[in-house]
Write a protein that holds these residues in place. Sequence first.
Motif, short mmCIF file in Angstrom:
data_model
loop_
_atom_site.label_atom_id
_atom_site.label_comp_id
_atom_site.label_asym_id
_atom_site.label_seq_id
_atom_site.Cartn_x
_atom_site.Cartn_y
_atom_site.Cartn_z
N ALA A 13 0.86 -1.17 -0.06
CA ALA A 13 0.08 0.13 0.05
C ALA A 13 0.79 1.40 0.03
O ALA A 13 1.83 1.31 0.44
CB ALA A 13 -0.97 0.02 1.16
N PHE A 14 0.40 2.41 -0.67
CA PHE A 14 1.23 3.62 -0.79
C PHE A 14 0.77 4.15 0.58
O PHE A 14 -0.34 4.26 1.03
CB PHE A 14 0.99 4.37 -1.94
CG PHE A 14 1.53 3.73 -3.14
CD1 PHE A 14 2.98 4.16 -3.37
CD2 PHE A 14 0.94 2.98 -4.03
CE1 PHE A 14 3.73 3.38 -4.50
CE2 PHE A 14 1.58 2.85 -5.20
CZ PHE A 14 3.00 2.70 -5.62
N GLY A 15 1.68 5.17 0.92
CA GLY A 15 1.81 5.90 2.30
C GLY A 15 1.37 7.25 1.47
O GLY A 15 0.22 7.54 0.77
N SER A 16 2.25 8.32 1.75
CA SER A 16 2.47 9.59 1.23
C SER A 16 3.42 9.97 0.09
O SER A 16 4.41 9.17 0.22
CB SER A 16 2.39 10.63 2.27
OG SER A 16 1.56 10.35 3.30
N VAL A 17 3.00 10.73 -0.66
CA VAL A 17 3.95 11.42 -1.58
C VAL A 17 4.61 12.73 -0.83
O VAL A 17 3.79 13.46 -0.26
CB VAL A 17 3.63 11.79 -2.91
CG1 VAL A 17 4.60 12.70 -3.76
CG2 VAL A 17 2.70 10.65 -3.51
N ILE A 18 5.94 12.88 -0.76
CA ILE A 18 6.54 13.82 0.10
C ILE A 18 7.44 14.76 -0.82
O ILE A 18 8.25 14.39 -1.51
CB ILE A 18 7.27 13.32 1.21
CG1 ILE A 18 6.68 12.49 2.22
CG2 ILE A 18 8.15 14.58 2.03
CD1 ILE A 18 7.11 11.19 2.32
N GLY A 19 6.89 15.87 -1.00
CA GLY A 19 7.70 16.95 -2.00
C GLY A 19 8.76 17.69 -0.88
O GLY A 19 8.30 18.32 0.09
N ASN A 20 9.69 17.37 -1.10
CA ASN A 20 10.81 17.84 0.04
C ASN A 20 11.87 18.87 -0.85
O ASN A 20 11.67 19.12 -1.95
CB ASN A 20 11.88 16.53 -0.02
CG ASN A 20 12.91 16.81 1.19
OD1 ASN A 20 12.66 17.62 1.93
ND2 ASN A 20 14.16 16.48 1.11
N ARG A 21 12.30 19.74 0.07
CA ARG A 21 13.09 20.95 -0.37
C ARG A 21 12.08 21.88 -1.00
O ARG A 21 12.93 22.23 -1.94
CB ARG A 21 14.09 20.50 -1.00
CG ARG A 21 15.10 19.19 -0.26
CD ARG A 21 16.30 19.15 -0.99
NE ARG A 21 17.37 20.17 -0.80
CZ ARG A 21 18.68 20.07 -0.97
NH1 ARG A 21 19.00 18.94 -1.39
NH2 ARG A 21 19.37 21.11 -0.91
N THR A 22 10.83 22.28 -0.76
CA THR A 22 10.21 23.19 -1.65
C THR A 22 10.60 24.63 -0.84
O THR A 22 11.21 24.70 -0.20
CB THR A 22 8.83 22.96 -1.36
OG1 THR A 22 8.48 22.99 0.06
CG2 THR A 22 8.35 21.44 -1.69
N SER A 23 10.09 25.56 -1.82
CA SER A 23 10.56 26.91 -1.62
C SER A 23 9.90 27.31 -0.25
O SER A 23 8.81 26.95 -0.31
CB SER A 23 10.10 27.99 -2.56
OG SER A 23 10.34 27.67 -3.85
#
Length: 327
Positions: free
Chosen positions: A230-240
């Motif tokens: 199962a997928f958990g979360s997508v994490i967008g890292n190092r955003t502005s």
Amino acid sequence: MLVRVMIEQSTSPSAPPIRWHIVTGKGGVGKTTVASALALALADAGKKVLLAEIEGRQALARVLDTAPLGYGEEKILIGKTGGAVHGIAVDAETALIDYLEIFYSMGKAARGLRRLGAIDFATTIAPGVRDVLLIGKITEALRRRDNAGEYIYDAVVLDAPPTGRVARVLGAAHEVAQLVKIGPLKRHGELVTSMLADPSTALHLVTLLEDMPVRETIESVPELRSLGIAFGSVIGNRTSPVPLPAGRITQVDIARALDAAGLPTSRTMLASLAEQTRGHRQRQDNETEHRASLETLGLPYVELPQLFGGINRAAVRELGTRLGDFA
Ligand SMILES: Nc1ncnc2c1ncn2[C@@H]1O[C@H](COP(=O)(O)OP(=O)(O)OP(=O)(O)O)[C@@H](O)[C@H]1O
Ligand SMILES: [Mg+2]
């Protein structure tokens, strides 16, 4: 926020609590950093966590400023409310000895094999078996209970291999279970496969909001989905970290703002700041597009900002605190 999403996921009536967090993503996007921050946030919420790596790189020790990790599951960080992070670097040789001891009660004889080079041989010739041993050790830690029957670890966070390799590593258990017809290795493969497919396991995808990582994230989903995890979360890292206000920002606006702050201005300085502002705007516009692409995956999406000044234990703690503000 990430943990809040994870907690929400895990406290919805239909879903069991997540006990195994597998963190993957394209090379260099922040898997090790996010895995460490997540482990710390869970520990700060009072959980006993095992933070694991399986690639022999000592990446966790570098990020968390600890002594090199071994197989011993040592406590490396204390959480705020009685929680703790234990660390393990799983290596195939020790995992095989462990396996031989558990399944064949080989004890000293298994350790003797290492001296003969047999372990090295076995773990080199069969990469699939090697991967099953590495992941198998994690599942063993997840299943382990104390005398009162309670799980030793509330959660395990795996700093997993990058998206390019993770499907092969996680899929190895299934393949080995298919190949081997009978015996403990088959059972081991089946057990690992069933734990990967368990609803308490979640695969998180870390990405930067940039072309290549976002594309790789989206393209990796079908293959990873086929593993049955199962997928958990997508994490967008190092955003502005600082969003610019809407609308065009001119040199006059910048001059006014500097003036209001009592700062001296010069023509060159204004030109340079205006140029930087355009770059920043472009980056934010790109990020907005990438967010929209990621949303098409239909998975929970959370973000961690770019931190300045380097990533060390304190910075990971800060990311963890941001993650853990639900507590
Ligand atoms: N939120 C952040 N803010 C600032 N720097 C970050 C952040 N997250 C990660 N970094 C930096 O980005 C680089 C890559 O991070 P990390 O090592 O966690 O990535 P990785 O995906 O584990 O890499 P690899 O594929 O090599 O294992 C490191 O220099 C790390 O310090
Ligand atoms: Mg890493």
